[in-house]
Design a protein around this motif. Structure first.
Motif, PDB file in Angstrom:
ATOM      1  N   MET A   1       0.866  -1.132  -0.055  1.00 32.43           N
ATOM      2  CA  MET A   1      -0.037   0.016  -0.035  1.00 32.43           C
ATOM      3  C   MET A   1       1.055   1.403   0.224  1.00 32.43           C
ATOM      4  N   ASP A   2       0.426   2.334  -0.763  1.00 31.15           N
ATOM      5  CA  ASP A   2       1.045   3.565  -0.869  1.00 31.15           C
ATOM      6  C   ASP A   2       0.786   4.349  -0.074  1.00 31.15           C
ATOM      7  N   LEU A   3       1.438   5.234   0.942  1.00 31.33           N
ATOM      8  CA  LEU A   3       1.332   5.997   1.979  1.00 31.33           C
ATOM      9  C   LEU A   3       1.889   7.469   1.582  1.00 31.33           C
ATOM     10  N   TYR A   4       0.824   8.520   2.090  1.00 30.78           N
ATOM     11  CA  TYR A   4       1.274   9.789   1.949  1.00 30.78           C
ATOM     12  C   TYR A   4       1.439  10.213   3.519  1.00 30.78           C
ATOM     13  N   ILE A   5       2.430  10.922   3.985  1.00 33.57           N
ATOM     14  CA  ILE A   5       2.485  11.232   5.235  1.00 33.57           C
ATOM     15  C   ILE A   5       2.628  12.730   5.374  1.00 33.57           C
ATOM     16  N   GLY A   6       2.209  13.201   6.372  1.00 34.64           N
ATOM     17  CA  GLY A   6       2.266  14.834   6.713  1.00 34.64           C
ATOM     18  C   GLY A   6       2.720  14.853   8.191  1.00 34.64           C
ATOM     19  N   PHE A   7       3.904  15.670   8.193  1.00 39.05           N
ATOM     20  CA  PHE A   7       4.564  15.900   9.442  1.00 39.05           C
ATOM     21  C   PHE A   7       4.188  17.438   9.880  1.00 39.05           C
ATOM     22  N   ASP A   8       3.731  17.648  11.085  1.00 37.62           N
ATOM     23  CA  ASP A   8       3.798  18.772  11.698  1.00 37.62           C
ATOM     24  C   ASP A   8       4.815  18.946  12.793  1.00 37.62           C
ATOM     25  N   VAL A   9       5.921  19.688  12.507  1.00 36.69           N
ATOM     26  CA  VAL A   9       7.142  19.724  13.120  1.00 36.69           C
ATOM     27  C   VAL A   9       7.367  20.900  14.004  1.00 36.69           C
ATOM     28  N   SER A  10       7.825  20.843  15.208  1.00 33.99           N
ATOM     29  CA  SER A  10       7.923  21.887  15.968  1.00 33.99           C
ATOM     30  C   SER A  10       9.276  21.441  17.012  1.00 33.99           C
ATOM     31  N   LEU A  11      10.004  22.448  17.673  1.00 36.53           N
ATOM     32  CA  LEU A  11      11.192  21.902  18.141  1.00 36.53           C
ATOM     33  C   LEU A  11      11.215  20.819  19.047  1.00 36.53           C
ATOM     34  N   ALA A  12      10.069  20.826  20.011  1.00 37.01           N
ATOM     35  CA  ALA A  12       9.819  19.707  20.856  1.00 37.01           C
ATOM     36  C   ALA A  12       9.369  18.200  20.349  1.00 37.01           C
ATOM     37  N   SER A  13       8.076  18.434  19.551  1.00 37.67           N
ATOM     38  CA  SER A  13       7.614  17.210  18.974  1.00 37.67           C
ATOM     39  C   SER A  13       7.305  17.445  17.640  1.00 37.67           C
ATOM     40  N   THR A  14       7.153  16.182  16.825  1.00 35.05           N
ATOM     41  CA  THR A  14       6.599  16.156  15.591  1.00 35.05           C
ATOM     42  C   THR A  14       5.337  15.186  15.575  1.00 35.05           C
ATOM     43  N   ALA A  15       4.272  15.789  15.014  1.00 38.05           N
ATOM     44  CA  ALA A  15       3.188  15.055  14.819  1.00 38.05           C
ATOM     45  C   ALA A  15       3.038  14.645  13.324  1.00 38.05           C
ATOM     46  N   MET A  16       2.692  13.115  13.199  1.00 41.40           N
ATOM     47  CA  MET A  16       2.422  12.570  11.923  1.00 41.40           C
ATOM     48  C   MET A  16       1.233  12.195  11.637  1.00 41.40           C
ATOM     49  N   CYS A  17       0.777  12.117  10.431  1.00 40.92           N
ATOM     50  CA  CYS A  17      -0.378  11.427   9.921  1.00 40.92           C
ATOM     51  C   CYS A  17      -0.334  10.871   8.547  1.00 40.92           C
ATOM     52  N   GLY A  18      -0.492   9.608   8.606  1.00 40.25           N
ATOM     53  CA  GLY A  18      -0.550   8.982   7.295  1.00 40.25           C
ATOM     54  C   GLY A  18      -1.725   8.428   6.653  1.00 40.25           C
ATOM     55  N   LEU A  19      -1.933   8.775   5.156  1.00 35.85           N
ATOM     56  CA  LEU A  19      -2.940   8.402   4.804  1.00 35.85           C
ATOM     57  C   LEU A  19      -2.641   7.503   3.596  1.00 35.85           C
ATOM     58  N   SER A  20      -3.646   6.560   3.204  1.00 32.37           N
ATOM     59  CA  SER A  20      -3.519   5.512   2.365  1.00 32.37           C
ATOM     60  C   SER A  20      -3.706   6.225   0.908  1.00 32.37           C
ATOM     61  N   GLU A  21      -3.484   5.398  -0.378  1.00 32.68           N
ATOM     62  CA  GLU A  21      -3.567   6.104  -1.613  1.00 32.68           C
ATOM     63  C   GLU A  21      -5.016   6.571  -1.917  1.00 32.68           C
ATOM     64  N   LYS A  22      -6.029   6.006  -1.251  1.00 27.75           N
ATOM     65  CA  LYS A  22      -7.372   6.271  -1.163  1.00 27.75           C
ATOM     66  C   LYS A  22      -7.925   7.309  -0.277  1.00 27.75           C
ATOM     67  N   GLY A  23      -7.094   7.849   0.372  1.00 23.02           N
ATOM     68  CA  GLY A  23      -7.492   9.042   1.623  1.00 23.02           C
ATOM     69  C   GLY A  23      -7.727   8.698   2.842  1.00 23.02           C
TER      70      GLY A  23
END
Length: 59
Positions: A1-23
């Motif tokens: 499965m292909d994944l699309y990743i979004g990172f919200d980066v700060s100095l202390a922590s990073t949030a990640m959201c992963g979506l499949s090719e179908k959203g």
């Protein structure tokens, strides 16, 4: 499965959201903003990362 990743980066922590090719949400998590912790997050995903987007505020 292909994944699309979004990172919200700060100095202390990073949030990640992963979506499949179908959203469909695959994973939503956060970790300290250290390279080894981010690599662990990506390696735990059930597929192949094909794109990454970053959101980072002013430093």
């Amino acid at each position: 499965m292909d994944l699309y990743i979004g990172f919200d980066v700060s100095l202390a922590s990073t949030a990640m959201c992963g979506l499949s090719e179908k959203g469909k949400l695959v994973k939503e998590t956060s970790a300290p903003s250290k390279p080894e912790d981010l690599v662990k997050m990506l390696n735990a995903l059930p597929g192949r990362v094909v794109a990454v987007g970053l959101e980072a505020g002013p430093l």
